[in-house]
Design a protein around this motif. Structure first.
Motif, short mmCIF file in Angstrom:
data_model
loop_
_atom_site.label_atom_id
_atom_site.label_comp_id
_atom_site.label_asym_id
_atom_site.label_seq_id
_atom_site.Cartn_x
_atom_site.Cartn_y
_atom_site.Cartn_z
N UNK A 1 6.33 -8.14 -2.23
CA UNK A 1 5.13 -8.81 -2.62
C UNK A 1 4.48 -7.90 -3.82
N UNK A 2 5.21 -6.79 -4.32
CA UNK A 2 4.82 -5.95 -5.26
C UNK A 2 4.98 -6.70 -6.63
N UNK B 1 0.60 1.53 5.73
CA UNK B 1 -0.34 2.58 4.94
C UNK B 1 0.86 3.73 4.56
N UNK B 2 1.68 4.17 5.48
CA UNK B 2 2.81 5.15 5.04
C UNK B 2 3.61 4.55 3.97
N UNK B 3 4.09 3.28 3.82
CA UNK B 3 4.97 2.79 2.77
C UNK B 3 4.10 2.74 1.73
N UNK B 4 2.71 2.33 1.53
CA UNK B 4 1.99 2.23 0.42
C UNK B 4 1.77 3.66 0.02
N UNK B 5 1.51 4.43 0.77
CA UNK B 5 1.00 6.02 0.14
C UNK B 5 2.36 6.39 -0.43
N UNK B 6 3.41 6.25 0.17
CA UNK B 6 4.92 6.91 -0.43
C UNK B 6 5.19 6.10 -1.65
N UNK B 7 4.87 4.94 -1.83
CA UNK B 7 5.41 4.38 -3.06
C UNK B 7 4.29 4.56 -4.11
N UNK B 8 3.17 4.57 -3.85
CA UNK B 8 2.05 5.35 -4.83
C UNK B 8 2.85 6.69 -5.39
N UNK B 9 2.90 7.55 -4.47
CA UNK B 9 3.54 8.79 -5.09
C UNK B 9 4.76 8.82 -5.94
N UNK B 10 5.65 7.91 -5.50
CA UNK B 10 6.81 7.64 -6.02
C UNK B 10 6.63 6.92 -7.65
N UNK B 11 5.66 6.12 -7.68
CA UNK B 11 5.57 5.35 -8.72
C UNK B 11 4.97 6.28 -9.81
N UNK B 12 4.20 7.46 -9.42
CA UNK B 12 3.66 8.27 -10.39
C UNK B 12 4.73 9.02 -11.24
N UNK C 1 3.46 -8.61 2.22
CA UNK C 1 4.13 -7.07 2.60
C UNK C 1 4.09 -6.89 4.07
N UNK C 2 2.99 -7.43 4.64
CA UNK C 2 2.82 -7.24 5.79
C UNK C 2 4.09 -8.09 6.78
N UNK C 3 4.40 -9.17 6.26
CA UNK C 3 5.27 -10.07 6.85
C UNK C 3 6.82 -9.32 6.46
N UNK C 4 6.81 -8.62 5.45
CA UNK C 4 7.84 -8.09 5.18
C UNK C 4 8.23 -6.73 5.95
N UNK C 5 7.25 -6.19 6.48
CA UNK C 5 7.40 -4.94 7.27
C UNK C 5 6.92 -5.30 8.75
N UNK C 6 7.13 -6.35 9.12
CA UNK C 6 6.84 -6.64 10.53
C UNK C 6 7.74 -6.03 11.47
N UNK C 7 7.07 -5.58 12.78
CA UNK C 7 8.02 -4.70 13.61
C UNK C 7 9.27 -5.36 13.93
N UNK C 8 9.16 -6.56 13.89
CA UNK C 8 10.42 -7.65 14.24
C UNK C 8 11.45 -7.07 13.50
N UNK C 9 11.20 -6.51 12.30
CA UNK C 9 12.56 -6.46 11.35
C UNK C 9 13.13 -5.08 11.65
N UNK C 10 12.45 -4.57 12.78
CA UNK C 10 13.23 -3.14 13.01
C UNK C 10 13.83 -3.23 14.47
N UNK C 11 14.04 -4.29 15.16
CA UNK C 11 14.44 -4.25 16.41
C UNK C 11 16.04 -4.10 16.61
#
Length: 480
Positions: free
Chosen positions: A92-93, A186-197, A137-147
């Motif tokens: 969703x970015x 939150x972790x993914x958003x913060x990490x991506x923001x740092x990478x995007x810079x 984004x919430x749907x893409x990172x739902x915990x069911x994707x990591x089972x």
């Protein structure tokens, strides 16, 4: 021949002139073309955030940048293994197209004003705005994707009783690896923001997951919990080191620490005493040592055994009061020695013997009284008791002498008399011991022949005085 050479020279000059014209024309055309490229596109040898956009129009560069950004792949790595990959578009970015377009236009204008025939490679950073579709984004990172990985829950810090160590211990919190969706977002958003810079368009992104994205324990070990462990262990030690010695005159009964320890309910939440077990112990002790309100078997001065039913003298353990006192004692960690809590008590005792050699004994059949103190016979005397009728007979039983009074006036509205005696020692229902100057004799069958009292025990004055001066209130009297 010379004419031919001159013609060839002229021909060469014409050819050279034509070549010069052609070269100039081509140069002018090339220059015009280069100028056209540099002014209608972003120019030559240009990149944006590392992405080559040379010779692209604003629209073409806008499309290329947007597609490159959304096609970037985000790979989540956990414990050294790639566990999930997804594109920014799927997350969703996207880039704000209006801001991107305006930034590229500004860049184009900037470049067009600085035309260079010989351009050098240059990379630009331009303004941009990232748009996130939070629901996608919430749907893409739902915990069911990591089972695809075995996961365990976090555990809270807690206090636990260790049977092995025989004490309480503080178990620290443990972070499991269950994904916490909100923390992961939150972790993914913060990490991506740092990478995007630094790498908005240059490469795919790998995000290494750590404890920050896991469900955290609700309770963490604290100084307060450490103090609670210390307090529990201190109380446990006190319970285990307490003894209570119950004193019954010269006889004792010891509640030892092993018995007390067997009553303890030790749970992780705290320590409690099995009150039913403690109450049963007190009940057994009461059954053994209570002497009041139960038939009393008595060894008489004449050697026989008698049993009196009306027994209102002696000791009775207050079981409710005793258990309350005991529960407080158990917290002390001390060796305690005391009498039990009594609801009724006698004058003295020696174990189950609540007379301990000090009592008044009266035989109505023998019309005789014996006074004992500390196991020794102080005196004995004949008496006159109540007349043997339902209204005037002396009550059989065991009671304490209520009090002493000297002198005292005996009176009765029912029988119409008021008589003053020197020594008055009541025991029950208005009956008591006293001197009787009106009696000319004592003992025998006088109580049956009209000389009997209204229930009191008449005594010779000297005997009444001796008894009065020997006893105090609470002294036991047994009448049979």
């Amino acid at each position: 021949m010379e004419q031919k050479k001159a013609f060839n020279k002229k021909k060469l000059k014409v050819f050279l002139a034509l070549c010069i014209v052609v070269a100039v024309t081509a140069g002018i055309g090339l220059l015009a073309y280069i100028y056209h490229i540099d002014t209608t596109t972003l120019g030559r040898k240009i990149s944006v955030y590392g992405l080559d956009v040379s010779k692209l129009t604003v629209g073409e560069a806008q499309q290329k940048i947007s597609e490159t950004f959304q096609n970037k792949v985000v790979t989540l790595n956990e414990d050294g293994e790639d566990i999930y990959s997804i594109s920014l578009a799927q997350m969703g970015y996207s880039l704000d197209q209006d801001i991107l377009k305006d930034a590229l236009k500004a860049l184009q204008q900037q470049r067009s004003q600085k035309f260079q025939l010989l351009a050098s490679q240059k990379d630009y950073a331009i303004d941009y705005q990232i748009i996130r579709d939070e629901a996608q984004e919430k749907n893409a990172l739902a915990d069911e994707n990591f089972d695809n990985k075995e996961r365990t829950d976090s555990t809270d810090a807690h206090i636990r009783y260790s049977k092995k160590k025989q004490k309480y211990v503080l178990v620290k919190q443990v972070v499991g690896n269950q994904i916490d969706e909100s923390r992961l977002l939150s972790y993914v958003d913060e990490t991506l923001d740092e990478k995007f810079r630094t790498e908005l368009l240059a490469s795919d992104v790998q995000i290494v997951l750590n404890e920050e994205v896991y469900r955290q324990p609700d309770i963490e070990a604290s100084g307060e919990m450490k103090q609670q462990v210390k307090k529990l262990n201190s109380q446990l030690k006190k319970y285990r080191s307490t003894t209570v010695t119950y004193v019954f005159g010269s006889e004792t009964q010891v509640l030892d620490s092993d018995t007390i320890s067997s009553w303890l309910n030790i749970k992780n939440s705290g320590i409690s005493v099995d009150q039913e077990a403690a109450a049963a112990y007190i009940s057994d002790m009461a059954n053994k040592y209570n002497t009041i309100y139960v038939p009393r078997t008595f060894h008489t001065s004449t050697g026989s055994e008698v049993t009196v039913s009306d027994n209102e003298y002696g000791y009775r353990i207050d079981q409710d009061g005793e258990i309350a006192e005991l529960l407080e004692d158990l917290k002390s960690g001390e060796d305690i020695s005391r009498e039990p809590i009594y609801s009724s008590s006698g004058m003295q005792r020696n174990g189950t013997d609540d007379l301990a050699g000090s009592y008044i004994e009266v035989s109505l059949d023998a019309q005789h009284l014996w006074l004992y103190k500390d196991g020794a016979l102080v005196t004995e005397t004949d008496i006159v008791s109540g007349a043997p009728t339902a209204e005037r007979e002396t009550y059989r039983g065991a009671w304490p002498i209520a009090y002493k009074a000297s002198p005292f006036t005996l009176s009765s509205e029912e029988y119409g008399y008021a008589t003053t005696v020197k020594y008055w020692m009541p025991f029950v229902y208005g009956q008591g011991l006293h001197d009787a100057s009106w009696q000319s004799a004592f003992g025998g069958n006088r109580y049956k022949t009209g000389h009997g009292s209204h229930g009191c025990i008449n005594l010779p004055e000297d005997q009444a005085a001796l008894i009065y001066n020997t006893i105090d209130g609470g002294y036991p009297i047994i009448i049979y």
